[in-house]
Design a protein around this motif. Structure first.
Motif, PDB file in Angstrom:
ATOM      1  N   GLY A   3      15.984   1.437  62.603  1.00 20.45           N
ATOM      2  CA  GLY A   3      16.707   2.651  62.255  1.00 20.45           C
ATOM      3  C   GLY A   3      17.641   3.146  63.335  1.00 20.45           C
ATOM      4  N   LEU A   4      17.459   2.689  64.578  1.00 22.73           N
ATOM      5  CA  LEU A   4      18.311   3.148  65.670  1.00 22.73           C
ATOM      6  C   LEU A   4      19.609   2.357  65.678  1.00 22.73           C
ATOM      7  N   ARG A   5      20.699   3.044  65.432  1.00 21.59           N
ATOM      8  CA  ARG A   5      22.008   2.399  65.429  1.00 21.59           C
ATOM      9  C   ARG A   5      22.946   3.189  66.336  1.00 21.59           C
ATOM     10  N   VAL A   6      23.273   2.604  67.465  1.00 19.31           N
ATOM     11  CA  VAL A   6      24.215   3.227  68.391  1.00 19.31           C
ATOM     12  C   VAL A   6      25.240   2.186  68.800  1.00 19.31           C
ATOM     13  N   ARG A   7      26.447   2.631  69.008  1.00 16.48           N
ATOM     14  CA  ARG A   7      27.507   1.702  69.419  1.00 16.48           C
ATOM     15  C   ARG A   7      27.420   1.415  70.910  1.00 16.48           C
ATOM     16  N   SER A   8      27.078   2.442  71.690  1.00 15.10           N
ATOM     17  CA  SER A   8      27.041   2.266  73.142  1.00 15.10           C
ATOM     18  C   SER A   8      25.936   3.122  73.751  1.00 15.10           C
ATOM     19  N   ILE A   9      25.299   2.575  74.784  1.00 15.53           N
ATOM     20  CA  ILE A   9      24.169   3.261  75.405  1.00 15.53           C
ATOM     21  C   ILE A   9      24.103   2.902  76.885  1.00 15.53           C
ATOM     22  N   LEU A  10      23.749   3.877  77.693  1.00 15.53           N
ATOM     23  CA  LEU A  10      23.521   3.661  79.126  1.00 15.53           C
ATOM     24  C   LEU A  10      22.076   4.011  79.451  1.00 15.53           C
ATOM     25  N   VAL A  11      21.389   3.091  80.116  1.00 16.24           N
ATOM     26  CA  VAL A  11      20.021   3.319  80.577  1.00 16.24           C
ATOM     27  C   VAL A  11      20.025   3.253  82.097  1.00 16.24           C
ATOM     28  N   THR A  12      19.557   4.306  82.755  1.00 13.07           N
ATOM     29  CA  THR A  12      19.475   4.278  84.213  1.00 13.07           C
ATOM     30  C   THR A  12      18.111   3.727  84.643  1.00 13.07           C
ATOM     31  N   GLY A  13      18.041   3.229  85.870  1.00 16.07           N
ATOM     32  CA  GLY A  13      16.791   2.639  86.347  1.00 16.07           C
ATOM     33  C   GLY A  13      16.368   1.472  85.488  1.00 16.07           C
ATOM     34  N   VAL A  36      25.555  -2.272  75.890  1.00 22.96           N
ATOM     35  CA  VAL A  36      24.380  -1.739  76.577  1.00 22.96           C
ATOM     36  C   VAL A  36      24.694  -1.760  78.064  1.00 22.96           C
ATOM     37  N   PHE A  37      24.766  -0.572  78.653  1.00 22.21           N
ATOM     38  CA  PHE A  37      25.039  -0.454  80.087  1.00 22.21           C
ATOM     39  C   PHE A  37      23.716  -0.228  80.811  1.00 22.21           C
ATOM     40  N   ILE A  63      25.837  -4.715  83.519  1.00 23.96           N
ATOM     41  CA  ILE A  63      25.058  -4.120  84.610  1.00 23.96           C
ATOM     42  C   ILE A  63      25.994  -3.277  85.463  1.00 23.96           C
ATOM     43  N   VAL A  64      25.607  -2.028  85.666  1.00 24.56           N
ATOM     44  CA  VAL A  64      26.450  -1.074  86.388  1.00 24.56           C
ATOM     45  C   VAL A  64      25.752  -0.620  87.669  1.00 24.56           C
ATOM     46  N   PRO A  65      26.382  -0.790  88.831  1.00 23.08           N
ATOM     47  CA  PRO A  65      25.796  -0.261  90.068  1.00 23.08           C
ATOM     48  C   PRO A  65      25.651   1.255  89.950  1.00 23.08           C
ATOM     49  N   ALA A  76      31.518   6.835  90.052  1.00 20.37           N
ATOM     50  CA  ALA A  76      32.038   5.471  89.931  1.00 20.37           C
ATOM     51  C   ALA A  76      31.481   4.781  88.689  1.00 20.37           C
ATOM     52  N   ALA A  77      30.205   5.025  88.393  1.00 16.42           N
ATOM     53  CA  ALA A  77      29.581   4.435  87.207  1.00 16.42           C
ATOM     54  C   ALA A  77      30.221   4.976  85.930  1.00 16.42           C
ATOM     55  N   ALA A  78      30.490   6.280  85.901  1.00 15.03           N
ATOM     56  CA  ALA A  78      31.133   6.881  84.731  1.00 15.03           C
ATOM     57  C   ALA A  78      32.513   6.284  84.504  1.00 15.03           C
TER      58      ALA A  78
END
Length: 259
Positions: A3-13, A36-37, A63-65, A76-78
């Motif tokens: 059911g989870l439908r997202v176009r873009s997502i950022l997960v920290t850690g 997926v970031f 993968i984002v520093p 910088a990540a944004a």
């Protein structure tokens, strides 16, 4: 989870524990996100090896520093995420990065409190600020007037340890700085829900359960929940969140956790 439908997502850690579990399960969804970031301190380091392996197999994983205690790193990540997204926005920001220092009421220090509070509370505040333009853009580009994770949302991974009413497992582990930082994160979530509602952004604090991670096992006992069970539960909860849930404190099963 379907059911989870997202176009873009950022997960920290995202290089280990719950964060890595979230990334893995998102990539395995029947309809995975286009992007997926995965934010982590040292993308090329040994502790990010599993994340690197995933990225080599999934072109939609970036993968984002990101050091959540460093405002410049957050900015910088944004910028990096915004560049990758082009003209579209970010649907979902999951503030998962956190830290715990085992301590007692007697030996807590200014240094510990400052370090833990900066990572667990101030980091999510600054991330919300930095990614607000991308979240607003996603909300504006989504149909309908209601709130949801598929539209635009900030999910702050909190803990029942931050529940003032419960003071969960106080005798097992005082963890003063961690408890205070998570209680403050819960208030931040409430404030974000009030301040960002007008922009169409849902904000929820989520307790993942007592999970079998390095942090979860630091009290000296084996936690009851596996990463997989916690993550599957949280993703199911995220797929069901709506306007009525914004500003609430829920667990991985969708149950309300007392403040």
């Amino acid at each position: 989870m379907a059911g989870l439908r997202v176009r873009s997502i950022l997960v920290t850690g995202a290089n280990r524990g719950i964060g890595l579990g979230l990334v893995q399960h998102l990539l395995e969804l029947p309809e995975p996100p286009q992007w997926v970031f995965a934010g982590c301190r040292d993308p090329k380091g040994q502790r990010a090896q599993e994340l690197q392996n995933l990225a080599s197999k999934h072109p939609n994983l970036v993968i984002v520093p990101l050091e959540v205690a460093d405002p410049d790193s957050i900015k910088a990540a944004a910028a990096r995420v915004g560049e990758q997204l082009g003209g579209s926005g970010l649907n979902l920001l999951i503030n998962n990065a956190g830290m715990l220092i085992n301590n007692t009421l007697e030996n807590e220090t200014l240094e510990n409190m400052t370090q833990v509070y900066t990572t667990n509370t101030i980091g999510p505040l600054l991330l919300g600020q930095a990614f607000l333009p991308l979240l607003k853009k996603a909300a504006q580009g989504s149909p309908g007037s209601g709130l949801s994770c598929s539209k635009a949302a900030i999910i702050n991974i909190s803990s029942i340890g931050g529940s003032i009413k419960e003071a969960y497992f106080w005798d097992l582990a005082n963890n003063l700085s961690y408890r205070c930082s998570k209680a403050a994160l819960n208030m931040l979530t409430k404030c974000q829900s009030l301040g960002y509602r007008e922009h169409g952004i849902l904000c929820v604090a989520l307790h993942p359960g007592w999970v079998q991670t390095d942090m979860g096992s630091s009290a000296g006992r084996t936690p009851p929940l596996t990463v997989e069970a916690s993550v599957q539960g949280m993703l199911k909860v995220l797929s069901c969140l709506s306007e009525k849930d914004t500003g609430t404190f829920l667990d991985w099963e969708g149950k309300v956790v007392p403040w």
